[in-house]
Scaffold this motif. Structure first.
Motif, PDB file in Angstrom:
ATOM      1  N   PHE A 107       0.827  -1.207   0.000  1.00 32.08           N
ATOM      2  CA  PHE A 107       0.000   0.000   0.000  1.00 32.08           C
ATOM      3  C   PHE A 107       0.858   1.253   0.000  1.00 32.08           C
ATOM      4  O   PHE A 107       0.539   2.219  -0.685  1.00 32.08           O
ATOM      5  CB  PHE A 107      -0.991  -0.004   1.166  1.00 32.08           C
ATOM      6  CG  PHE A 107      -2.200  -0.843   0.887  1.00 32.08           C
ATOM      7  CD1 PHE A 107      -3.253  -0.333   0.157  1.00 32.08           C
ATOM      8  CD2 PHE A 107      -2.264  -2.159   1.317  1.00 32.08           C
ATOM      9  CE1 PHE A 107      -4.368  -1.113  -0.131  1.00 32.08           C
ATOM     10  CE2 PHE A 107      -3.363  -2.953   1.036  1.00 32.08           C
ATOM     11  CZ  PHE A 107      -4.417  -2.423   0.308  1.00 32.08           C
ATOM     12  N   GLU A 108       1.941   1.243   0.759  1.00 32.36           N
ATOM     13  CA  GLU A 108       2.823   2.407   0.773  1.00 32.36           C
ATOM     14  C   GLU A 108       3.399   2.687  -0.610  1.00 32.36           C
ATOM     15  O   GLU A 108       3.517   3.835  -1.017  1.00 32.36           O
ATOM     16  CB  GLU A 108       3.964   2.201   1.779  1.00 32.36           C
ATOM     17  CG  GLU A 108       3.502   2.288   3.211  1.00 32.36           C
ATOM     18  CD  GLU A 108       4.554   1.835   4.216  1.00 32.36           C
ATOM     19  OE1 GLU A 108       5.612   1.299   3.814  1.00 32.36           O
ATOM     20  OE2 GLU A 108       4.309   2.022   5.425  1.00 32.36           O
ATOM     21  N   LYS A 109       3.738   1.625  -1.346  1.00 32.99           N
ATOM     22  CA  LYS A 109       4.292   1.780  -2.697  1.00 32.99           C
ATOM     23  C   LYS A 109       3.204   1.863  -3.760  1.00 32.99           C
ATOM     24  O   LYS A 109       3.501   2.092  -4.937  1.00 32.99           O
ATOM     25  CB  LYS A 109       5.249   0.626  -3.010  1.00 32.99           C
ATOM     26  CG  LYS A 109       6.500   0.678  -2.174  1.00 32.99           C
ATOM     27  CD  LYS A 109       7.481  -0.378  -2.596  1.00 32.99           C
ATOM     28  CE  LYS A 109       8.768  -0.217  -1.800  1.00 32.99           C
ATOM     29  NZ  LYS A 109       9.814  -1.102  -2.258  1.00 32.99           N
ATOM     30  N   ARG A 110       1.939   1.609  -3.333  1.00 30.78           N
ATOM     31  CA  ARG A 110       0.792   1.664  -4.242  1.00 30.78           C
ATOM     32  C   ARG A 110       0.992   0.705  -5.414  1.00 30.78           C
ATOM     33  O   ARG A 110       0.719   1.029  -6.555  1.00 30.78           O
ATOM     34  CB  ARG A 110       0.546   3.102  -4.714  1.00 30.78           C
ATOM     35  CG  ARG A 110       0.428   4.091  -3.568  1.00 30.78           C
ATOM     36  CD  ARG A 110       0.249   5.493  -4.020  1.00 30.78           C
ATOM     37  NE  ARG A 110      -1.125   5.776  -4.407  1.00 30.78           N
ATOM     38  CZ  ARG A 110      -2.135   6.016  -3.560  1.00 30.78           C
ATOM     39  NH1 ARG A 110      -1.919   5.989  -2.267  1.00 30.78           N
ATOM     40  NH2 ARG A 110      -3.339   6.288  -4.017  1.00 30.78           N
ATOM     41  N   ASP A 111       1.483  -0.494  -5.102  1.00 29.72           N
ATOM     42  CA  ASP A 111       1.878  -1.460  -6.130  1.00 29.72           C
ATOM     43  C   ASP A 111       1.358  -2.847  -5.779  1.00 29.72           C
ATOM     44  O   ASP A 111       1.825  -3.469  -4.825  1.00 29.72           O
ATOM     45  CB  ASP A 111       3.406  -1.479  -6.236  1.00 29.72           C
ATOM     46  CG  ASP A 111       3.907  -2.431  -7.303  1.00 29.72           C
ATOM     47  OD1 ASP A 111       3.095  -2.930  -8.106  1.00 29.72           O
ATOM     48  OD2 ASP A 111       5.130  -2.672  -7.325  1.00 29.72           O
ATOM     49  N   VAL A 112       0.406  -3.328  -6.544  1.00 25.34           N
ATOM     50  CA  VAL A 112      -0.189  -4.635  -6.298  1.00 25.34           C
ATOM     51  C   VAL A 112       0.442  -5.719  -7.185  1.00 25.34           C
ATOM     52  O   VAL A 112       0.059  -6.873  -7.121  1.00 25.34           O
ATOM     53  CB  VAL A 112      -1.728  -4.572  -6.484  1.00 25.34           C
ATOM     54  CG1 VAL A 112      -2.098  -4.505  -7.961  1.00 25.34           C
ATOM     55  CG2 VAL A 112      -2.418  -5.729  -5.808  1.00 25.34           C
TER      56      VAL A 112
END
Length: 183
Positions: A142-147
């Protein structure tokens, strides 16, 4: 205050929409309280259009640049402050949930939801999933906004992983509104 939710509703229109409308007289009582503060040796700060937790967080973080700060609160969202700045101590005026340490409150509310703010969370993700999941890895996601690295072992079932990918943009909106805004 009035319109304090506007920033978060711009990100997530249903934010706090399940709450009952405050009675009109509450605003009159707040104004009376502000007038009474003029006769007390204290500093009163008003920030129209901002939520109180954002104002408190901003003031605490600015003060913490030069000295230790202690925040006593009933608002679990403010526990994020102690994680963001080691010069801030947050004392909870509520019974802490030992399964959700302060540095994971934002992630917990994003995934499990928060009915008081009308945050639905990830469908099918509850307290049992919370206890099994790889919190640190999910937090970084979530911090990197990368799933894109969801194929790693996060302690989630394949079904929950698929739902996380499917609902990731909505979950990011929850993540954003649960965070603290700089005033």
């Amino acid at each position: 205050g009035v319109n304090a939710n506007a920033r978060r509703r711009k990100i997530y229109p249903d934010y706090k929409m399940s709450r009952a409308q405050a009675r009109d007289d509450i605003y009159h009582m707040i104004e009376l309280f502000h007038q009474m503060l003029a006769f007390v040796p204290c500093v009163a700060i008003r920030a129209p259009g901002w939520e109180a937790d954002d104002v408190i967080a901003t003031l605490a973080e600015r003060r913490a640049k030069v000295q230790k700060v202690r925040v006593v609160t009933r608002d679990k969202d403010l526990s994020q402050l102690a994680v963001r700045n080691s010069n801030i101590e947050v004392t909870a005026a509520f019974k802490p949930d030992l399964s959700v340490p302060p540095h994971f409150v934002r992630l917990y509310k994003t995934l499990v939801g928060d009915s008081s703010d009308n945050i639905k969370g990830l469908p099918g993700f509850g307290d049992k999933s919370w206890l099994r999941c790889g919190r640190q890895e999910l937090q970084v996601m979530f911090e990197k906004r990368d799933v894109t690295r969801i194929d790693r072992p996060f302690g989630l079932t394949d079904g929950l992983k698929a739902k996380l990918v499917e609902h990731f943009e909505q979950l990011l909106a929850y993540w954003d509104i649960i965070g603290l805004f700089d005033v």
